[in-house]
Enzyme design. Structure first.
Site, PDB file in Angstrom:
ATOM      1  N   HIS A  49      -2.029 -10.488 -28.004  1.00 33.56           N
ATOM      2  CA  HIS A  49      -2.523 -10.607 -29.381  1.00 33.56           C
ATOM      3  C   HIS A  49      -2.562 -12.065 -29.807  1.00 33.56           C
ATOM      4  CE1 HIS A  49       1.925 -10.292 -29.906  1.00 33.56           C
ATOM      5  NE2 HIS A  49       1.713 -11.228 -30.822  1.00 33.56           N
ATOM      6  N   HIS A  91      -0.162  -4.289 -32.917  1.00 32.32           N
ATOM      7  CA  HIS A  91      -1.122  -5.291 -33.378  1.00 32.32           C
ATOM      8  C   HIS A  91      -1.907  -5.909 -32.229  1.00 32.32           C
ATOM      9  CE1 HIS A  91       2.133  -7.786 -32.093  1.00 32.32           C
ATOM     10  NE2 HIS A  91       1.810  -8.876 -32.747  1.00 32.32           N
ATOM     11  N   HIS A 120       0.100 -18.451 -33.127  1.00 27.71           N
ATOM     12  CA  HIS A 120       0.443 -18.303 -31.709  1.00 27.71           C
ATOM     13  C   HIS A 120      -0.515 -17.357 -30.994  1.00 27.71           C
ATOM     14  CE1 HIS A 120       2.750 -14.841 -33.454  1.00 27.71           C
ATOM     15  NE2 HIS A 120       2.421 -14.230 -32.331  1.00 27.71           N
ATOM     16  N   HIS A 136      11.745  -8.441 -32.867  1.00 25.90           N
ATOM     17  CA  HIS A 136      11.084  -8.427 -34.169  1.00 25.90           C
ATOM     18  C   HIS A 136      11.423  -7.121 -34.896  1.00 25.90           C
ATOM     19  CE1 HIS A 136       8.489 -11.873 -33.634  1.00 25.90           C
ATOM     20  NE2 HIS A 136       7.849 -11.367 -32.614  1.00 25.90           N
ATOM     21  N   TYR A 172       9.433 -17.439 -28.397  1.00 26.39           N
ATOM     22  CA  TYR A 172       8.364 -18.364 -28.796  1.00 26.39           C
ATOM     23  C   TYR A 172       8.603 -19.724 -28.175  1.00 26.39           C
ATOM     24  CZ  TYR A 172       6.815 -15.089 -32.401  1.00 26.39           C
ATOM     25  OH  TYR A 172       6.337 -13.993 -33.067  1.00 26.39           O
ATOM     26  N   GLU A 218       3.792 -17.022 -27.203  1.00 24.86           N
ATOM     27  CA  GLU A 218       4.849 -16.011 -27.284  1.00 24.86           C
ATOM     28  C   GLU A 218       4.785 -15.159 -26.024  1.00 24.86           C
ATOM     29  OE1 GLU A 218       4.115 -12.820 -30.089  1.00 24.86           O
ATOM     30  OE2 GLU A 218       6.241 -12.409 -30.338  1.00 24.86           O
TER      31      GLU A 218
HETATM   32 FE   FE2 Z   1       3.186 -12.305 -31.867  1.00 25.19          FE
END
Ligand code: FE2
Length: 314
Positions: free
Chosen positions: A150, A206, A220, A252, A261, A271
């Site tokens: 993503h 996502h 990112h 997360h 990261y 990431e």
């Molecule tokens: Fe991300």
């Protein structure tokens, strides 16, 4: 009619040689082509199209464009009409305007980011093939990133001026491209400001995310790894190669992913991301995080503010 996935990102890098070492030797992407000017095309071992990352020489880091692959060529005509009816300008580009791709549509998102839609890209195949494949190929380098997972874009939000490009992008992706809204962060006294959003066209939490900032940019790009132990091992690898790590392995709250990261040599944030998180479906109710829980959403265990995480981007 459907957008299938984030097809690629074109990144600007200050040094192709340094970027190549980072993305191939450390992250494990595979070089599939190179232009005379040094532009390089890369893919993950578990991807089948020609590339998902383009590294382009530039005097400034950041994202040049993002591109989504749609299911069928004829759908580009329908998307063109939809985008125009929505009120955004869109241009058709001939085949190979996007290298190794069929015709494409070019538009600027409400946030100002450049975006393409295309239906065809040269097929290369997964490194393990399609007949009785092994679960992973021999000869992988570094982290052995599976695929580009993503991208997160920073979008201008200025409540004093009534500007909210996060909300405008969410509206566009929802109404025109049929993305679902998995999660959002709301701010302001009544939660009236949509300050971040995580949207999907696949079944993951996502495929693209938008965050609020003073200017448009790239927060990112993220690469998929299989599980938590791969996230840890990759963080070891980053340390071993003295890559600048931004945030060490964490989970997360938002998307439930395991994450690390770090920065490429040009300063573009990367990431590594693992885990399904959860199954996203279009009828799934949107998850909302309020302003007080923003950092718990980002880094679940401590919920602590990490200094420049939201402020530094290319
Ligand atoms: Fe991300």
């Amino acid at each position: 009619m459907a957008v299938m996935r984030l097809g690629h990102v074109r990144l600007n890098v200050l040094s192709i040689e340094e970027a190549l070492t980072h993305y191939t030797d450390i992250l494990g992407l595979i070089e599939t082509s190179r232009d005379p000017d040094g532009t390089v095309y890369l893919k993950g071992w578990d991807e089948w199209d020609k590339y998902s990352v383009i590294l382009a020489p530039s005097d400034r880091a950041g994202v040049q464009h993002i591109a989504f692959k749609v299911e069928k060529d004829a759908e580009l005509d329908a998307y063109r009409k939809r985008i125009e009816s929505y009120g955004l300008e869109v241009e058709e580009r001939e085949a190979n305007a996007l290298p190794f791709c069929g015709r494409s549509l070019f538009l600027r998102l409400p946030s100002g980011h450049e975006c393409f839609l295309y239906a065809e890209k040269q097929f290369v195949g997964k490194s393990v093939g399609t007949l009785n494949p092994d679960p992973w190929p021999d000869g992988l380098k570094g982290a052995g990133a599976h695929w580009l997972d993503h991208v997160m874009l920073m979008c201008e939000v200025d409540p004093a001026r009534g500007t909210n490009k996060v909300a405008e992008n969410v509206d566009f992706f929802g109404k025109v491209l049929d993305f679902g809204l998995a999660e959002q962060v709301v701010a302001g006294p009544q939660g009236e400001i949509q300050a971040a959003a995580w949207m999907f066209c696949t079944t993951t939490p996502h495929d693209i995310a938008f965050g609020a900032g003073p200017r448009a940019g790239l927060h990112h790009i993220s690469f998929f790894l299989e599980d938590w132990s791969d996230i840890l091992k990759t963080a070891d690898l980053l340390a071993k190669h003295r890559v600048k790590v931004d945030v060490t392995p964490q989970r997360h709250g938002i998307t439930r992913g395991a994450t690390t990261y770090f920065f490429d040599p040009s300063g573009n944030r990367n990431e590594t991301f693992a885990g399904l998180g959860y199954l996203s479906q279009k009828d799934m109710p949107t998850i909302t995080w309020n302003e007080e829980n923003l950092w718990r959403g980002i880094f679940y265990h401590t919920g602590d503010i990490i200094g420049d995480f939201l402020g530094v981007y290319t």
